[in-house]
Design a protein around this motif. Structure first.
Motif, PDB file in Angstrom:
ATOM      1  N   ASP A  53       0.818  -1.217   0.000  1.00 21.15           N
ATOM      2  CA  ASP A  53       0.000   0.000   0.000  1.00 21.15           C
ATOM      3  C   ASP A  53       0.850   1.266   0.000  1.00 21.15           C
ATOM      4  OD1 ASP A  53      -2.634  -1.024  -0.021  1.00 21.15           O
ATOM      5  OD2 ASP A  53      -2.521  -1.491   2.108  1.00 21.15           O
ATOM      6  N   ASP A  54       1.926   1.259   0.782  1.00 20.48           N
ATOM      7  CA  ASP A  54       2.752   2.464   0.863  1.00 20.48           C
ATOM      8  C   ASP A  54       3.420   2.771  -0.472  1.00 20.48           C
ATOM      9  OD1 ASP A  54       4.220   0.110   1.214  1.00 20.48           O
ATOM     10  OD2 ASP A  54       5.714   1.048   2.501  1.00 20.48           O
ATOM     11  N   ALA A  55       3.939   1.732  -1.123  1.00 19.79           N
ATOM     12  CA  ALA A  55       4.590   1.931  -2.417  1.00 19.79           C
ATOM     13  C   ALA A  55       3.595   2.399  -3.466  1.00 19.79           C
ATOM     14  CB  ALA A  55       5.271   0.637  -2.874  1.00 19.79           C
ATOM     15  N   MET A  56       2.400   1.803  -3.458  1.00 12.68           N
ATOM     16  CA  MET A  56       1.387   2.169  -4.445  1.00 12.68           C
ATOM     17  C   MET A  56       0.898   3.603  -4.235  1.00 12.68           C
ATOM     18  SD  MET A  56       0.989  -0.460  -6.426  1.00 12.68           S
ATOM     19  CE  MET A  56      -0.580  -0.143  -7.195  1.00 12.68           C
ATOM     20  N   GLN A  57       0.677   3.974  -2.979  1.00 12.72           N
ATOM     21  CA  GLN A  57       0.216   5.337  -2.707  1.00 12.72           C
ATOM     22  C   GLN A  57       1.288   6.365  -3.041  1.00 12.72           C
ATOM     23  OE1 GLN A  57      -1.315   5.696   1.282  1.00 12.72           O
ATOM     24  NE2 GLN A  57      -3.145   4.492   0.841  1.00 12.72           N
ATOM     25  N   ARG A  58       2.515   6.022  -2.747  1.00 12.38           N
ATOM     26  CA  ARG A  58       3.605   6.950  -3.047  1.00 12.38           C
ATOM     27  C   ARG A  58       3.699   7.190  -4.552  1.00 12.38           C
ATOM     28  NH1 ARG A  58       7.033   4.335  -0.305  1.00 12.38           N
ATOM     29  NH2 ARG A  58       6.649   5.345   1.694  1.00 12.38           N
ATOM     30  N   ARG A  59       3.491   6.135  -5.348  1.00  4.93           N
ATOM     31  CA  ARG A  59       3.536   6.282  -6.803  1.00  4.93           C
ATOM     32  C   ARG A  59       2.355   7.100  -7.318  1.00  4.93           C
ATOM     33  NH1 ARG A  59       4.301   0.670  -6.840  1.00  4.93           N
ATOM     34  NH2 ARG A  59       6.456   0.007  -7.105  1.00  4.93           N
ATOM     35  N   SER A  60       1.182   6.826  -6.796  1.00  2.00           N
ATOM     36  CA  SER A  60      -0.030   7.395  -7.379  1.00  2.00           C
ATOM     37  C   SER A  60      -0.360   8.788  -6.875  1.00  2.00           C
ATOM     38  CB  SER A  60      -1.224   6.472  -7.112  1.00  2.00           C
ATOM     39  OG  SER A  60      -1.480   6.381  -5.718  1.00  2.00           O
ATOM     40  N   GLN A  61      -0.063   9.062  -5.592  1.00  2.00           N
ATOM     41  CA  GLN A  61      -0.478  10.348  -5.034  1.00  2.00           C
ATOM     42  C   GLN A  61       0.624  11.099  -4.317  1.00  2.00           C
ATOM     43  OE1 GLN A  61      -3.659   8.473  -2.826  1.00  2.00           O
ATOM     44  NE2 GLN A  61      -2.573   8.607  -0.883  1.00  2.00           N
ATOM     45  N   GLY A  62       1.821  10.515  -4.277  1.00  2.00           N
ATOM     46  CA  GLY A  62       2.958  11.224  -3.715  1.00  2.00           C
ATOM     47  C   GLY A  62       2.992  11.283  -2.204  1.00  2.00           C
ATOM     48  N   GLN A  63       2.057  10.630  -1.546  1.00  2.75           N
ATOM     49  CA  GLN A  63       2.058  10.593  -0.087  1.00  2.75           C
ATOM     50  C   GLN A  63       1.436   9.296   0.394  1.00  2.75           C
ATOM     51  OE1 GLN A  63      -0.448  13.613   1.649  1.00  2.75           O
ATOM     52  NE2 GLN A  63      -2.074  13.350   0.122  1.00  2.75           N
ATOM     53  N   VAL A  64       1.692   8.965   1.659  1.00  5.67           N
ATOM     54  CA  VAL A  64       1.219   7.710   2.235  1.00  5.67           C
ATOM     55  C   VAL A  64       0.203   8.010   3.323  1.00  5.67           C
ATOM     56  CG1 VAL A  64       1.905   5.672   3.547  1.00  5.67           C
ATOM     57  CG2 VAL A  64       3.374   6.516   1.712  1.00  5.67           C
ATOM     58  N   VAL A  65      -0.939   7.306   3.262  1.00  2.00           N
ATOM     59  CA  VAL A  65      -2.005   7.477   4.248  1.00  2.00           C
ATOM     60  C   VAL A  65      -2.267   6.122   4.908  1.00  2.00           C
ATOM     61  CG1 VAL A  65      -4.361   8.297   4.662  1.00  2.00           C
ATOM     62  CG2 VAL A  65      -3.013   9.254   2.760  1.00  2.00           C
ATOM     63  N   PRO A  66      -1.592   5.832   6.027  1.00  3.50           N
ATOM     64  CA  PRO A  66      -1.680   4.503   6.647  1.00  3.50           C
ATOM     65  C   PRO A  66      -3.097   4.049   6.988  1.00  3.50           C
ATOM     66  CG  PRO A  66       0.174   5.720   7.549  1.00  3.50           C
ATOM     67  CD  PRO A  66      -0.599   6.683   6.702  1.00  3.50           C
ATOM     68  N   ASP A  67      -3.977   4.967   7.418  1.00  3.21           N
ATOM     69  CA  ASP A  67      -5.336   4.557   7.787  1.00  3.21           C
ATOM     70  C   ASP A  67      -6.131   4.002   6.613  1.00  3.21           C
ATOM     71  OD1 ASP A  67      -5.027   5.167  10.425  1.00  3.21           O
ATOM     72  OD2 ASP A  67      -6.104   7.077  10.359  1.00  3.21           O
ATOM     73  N   SER A  68      -5.679   4.315   5.399  1.00  3.09           N
ATOM     74  CA  SER A  68      -6.388   3.824   4.216  1.00  3.09           C
ATOM     75  C   SER A  68      -5.809   2.518   3.684  1.00  3.09           C
ATOM     76  CB  SER A  68      -6.353   4.885   3.103  1.00  3.09           C
ATOM     77  OG  SER A  68      -5.029   5.052   2.618  1.00  3.09           O
ATOM     78  N   PHE A  69      -4.761   2.003   4.316  1.00  2.51           N
ATOM     79  CA  PHE A  69      -4.155   0.741   3.866  1.00  2.51           C
ATOM     80  C   PHE A  69      -5.173  -0.398   3.964  1.00  2.51           C
ATOM     81  CE2 PHE A  69       0.548   1.837   5.081  1.00  2.51           C
ATOM     82  CZ  PHE A  69       0.541   2.822   4.107  1.00  2.51           C
ATOM     83  N   THR A  70      -5.209  -1.235   2.942  1.00  2.00           N
ATOM     84  CA  THR A  70      -6.086  -2.406   2.943  1.00  2.00           C
ATOM     85  C   THR A  70      -5.339  -3.710   2.675  1.00  2.00           C
ATOM     86  OG1 THR A  70      -6.588  -2.069   0.586  1.00  2.00           O
ATOM     87  CG2 THR A  70      -8.117  -1.097   2.196  1.00  2.00           C
ATOM     88  N   HIS A  71      -4.076  -3.607   2.269  1.00  2.00           N
ATOM     89  CA  HIS A  71      -3.317  -4.809   1.916  1.00  2.00           C
ATOM     90  C   HIS A  71      -2.006  -4.958   2.670  1.00  2.00           C
ATOM     91  CE1 HIS A  71      -6.195  -4.787  -1.336  1.00  2.00           C
ATOM     92  NE2 HIS A  71      -5.748  -5.951  -1.771  1.00  2.00           N
TER      93      HIS A  71
END
Length: 291
Positions: free
Chosen positions: A243-261
């Motif tokens: 989730d962190d890698a995917m969010q960093r690629r797509s939106q440039g930031q990481v939102v841990p509360d939204s992690f699902t995987h």
């Protein structure tokens, strides 16, 4: 990965070229690696509404609608990727049949559906943009094999063992359905906040990663499938879709509360734990204090 010459599963249906099917009610949420791809980069890469697909694959609820199917068609022998996934499915069948038998249970084999574009499922209309997913409503795994091209293009993952990990992960969700874990998680999520429900989803996904490692452990011990570099390639695949890698690629930031995987480190670690341990009990992510 050494797979050629091994048994192929009879539980593979090739719907490619048969056309996609309309809208169907959701009979249970579909769970899969493709959920990350769709929810986080689907809008930019595939041009589909990620909220719509996420609802279908992660939270859609309602009544199961009948899924009309034509006669099952096996994939052609000339299709290497189809033959590979058929062999991997057979391998998971052999592994989980033995593991269930050891616990006094019976393993019910899932069907693997190959499709392109879109296809009807008991969880709604499955689309290529969703990536591989498992539908508990009909206990079937769905994959558009073009997903493997996406893995190579976006994540530089091309090894066949890494591709096999994708199938084994989805089969892991089938195991969770058979053991009742999936139903318990969904029931608990109905009583939770979104952030808490997401945390349970992470534990479920990490368990499926561990189960994929468990398959690799037993398949290699029984049939010697692993070659040099295979485990590293699968760990890279698991890390690439954290989730962190995917969010960093797509939106440039990481939102841990939204992690699902789970994070890249968590996904790789639980897959590695399964492949090193080979024990079902060691994949209990729900009892783990630290993921």
């Amino acid at each position: 990965m050494k797979w050629e010459g091994n048994r192929q599963s009879d539980n593979v249906e090739d719907r490619r070229g048969s056309g996609g099917g309309g809208r169907f009610g959701f009979g249970g949420k579909s769970i899969g690696i493709g959920t990350i791809v769709l929810a986080l980069i689907g809008s930019a890469v595939f041009g589909v509404n990620p909220l719509t697909m996420l609802d279908m694959l992660s939270g859609g609820s309602g009544q199961v609608a009948p899924v009309q199917q034509g006669p099952a068609t096996a994939p052609p022998a000339s299709d290497r990727k189809a033959m590979m996934v058929s062999t991997v499915l057979a391998d998971t069948e052999d592994t989980w049949t033995e593991l269930f038998r050891a616990q006094g249970g019976t393993y019910v084999k899932p069907k693997l559906i190959l499709f392109s574009g879109a296809t009807p499922t008991a969880c709604g209309t499955g689309q290529s943009a969703s990536g591989p997913f498992y539908c508990p409503g009909d206990q079937q795994v769905y994959i558009d094999l073009s997903f493997y091209e996406l893995m190579q293009e976006r994540f530089q993952v091309s090894s066949e063992f890494a591709q096999a990990y994708v199938i084994a992960h989805e089969v892991g969700h089938h195991v969770q359905t058979l053991t009742g874990t999936a139903d318990k998680v969904r029931a608990a999520q109905q009583r939770m906040s979104q952030a808490q429900a997401n945390q349970l989803s992470v534990r479920m996904e990490l368990q499926a990663d561990c189960y994929a490692g468990l398959w690799a452990h037993h398949a290699n011990r029984s049939r010697g499938i692993l070659e040099q570099g295979d485990v590293e390639a699968a760990l890279h695949a698991a890390s690439a879709i954290g989730d962190d890698a995917m969010q960093r690629r797509s939106q440039g930031q990481v939102v841990p509360d939204s992690f699902t995987h789970g994070t890249s480190e968590q996904r790789a670690r639980w897959f590695k734990k399964g492949i090193e341990s080979g024990q079902v009990a060691d994949c209990d992510t729900f009892a783990a204090r630290q993921l």
